[in-house]
Write an enzyme that holds these catalytic residues in place. Sequence first.
Site, PDB file in Angstrom:
ATOM      1  N   ASP A   1       1.179   1.883  -2.222  1.00 15.04           N
ATOM      2  CA  ASP A   1       0.627   0.613  -1.740  1.00 15.04           C
ATOM      3  C   ASP A   1       0.244  -0.286  -2.913  1.00 15.04           C
ATOM      4  O   ASP A   1      -0.799  -0.939  -2.894  1.00 15.04           O
ATOM      5  CB  ASP A   1      -0.582   0.857  -0.838  1.00 15.04           C
ATOM      6  CG  ASP A   1      -0.954  -0.373  -0.006  1.00 15.04           C
ATOM      7  OD1 ASP A   1      -0.079  -1.255   0.183  1.00 15.04           O
ATOM      8  OD2 ASP A   1      -2.110  -0.463   0.450  1.00 15.04           O
TER       9      ASP A   1
ATOM     10  N   VAL B   1     -15.875  -2.077   0.991  1.00 15.62           N
ATOM     11  CA  VAL B   1     -16.407  -1.740  -0.328  1.00 15.62           C
ATOM     12  C   VAL B   1     -17.571  -2.679  -0.630  1.00 15.62           C
ATOM     13  O   VAL B   1     -17.460  -3.897  -0.457  1.00 15.62           O
ATOM     14  CB  VAL B   1     -15.326  -1.870  -1.424  1.00 15.62           C
ATOM     15  CG1 VAL B   1     -15.914  -1.516  -2.788  1.00 15.62           C
ATOM     16  CG2 VAL B   1     -14.138  -0.971  -1.110  1.00 15.62           C
TER      17      VAL B   1
END
Length: 206
Positions: free
Chosen positions: A127, A22
């Site tokens: 998650d 990212v």
Amino acid sequence: MLVVGEYSVDAIELGAGGYGAVYKGKETATGKPVAVKVLSHGRMRVAAIQHEVKLMQNARHKHVIELYVHIQQEDKSFLVMELAEHGELFSRVIDKGNLDEPEAKVYFAQIMGALDFLHGRGIAHRDLKLENVLLDAQDNCKICDFGLAHQYDFDASGKMIKTTLRDICGSKSYAAPEVLAGRGYDGFATDVWSCGIVRAAAPRPR
């Protein structure tokens, strides 16, 4: 600097995972800051990327990172998202040596509110961890990273079809025992377990 559609992507890496990274970017016309998740098709199947995109489009909530646009090229996909300027909740906990109880309560209420919304949409995150909760400029929590999320189906009447999940996924330190044991599990229940681990990790020990 890389230009993708109406956005430019800086070389400033905000985070990285097994399938991509990212980066910080901005909307070219307005200068609005964004986060751009770059995923390689050689490391992650296009169908899996499209699944993540679809889930994020169905998960618009004030405490979930917003997906602005998905740009697909021949060898890469770019997920242009809301930028959470204060980074990971994990980093906040490390920097402060855990959190004060009132602060932890606010964060936990925001996370649980977002989780309740996601579950109502049939989405199990699978998650949840301190690293997947980001903080915006006002220190509001934003759940991110739907790469392992599961979407339950709904029947014609709108009733959710709850099937037993069996694939082992998530982070070991946060995963429920039934996930790690390879037994069938309820995705919503295991999300709640992971939230409990997040809550236990956040407050300052007495």
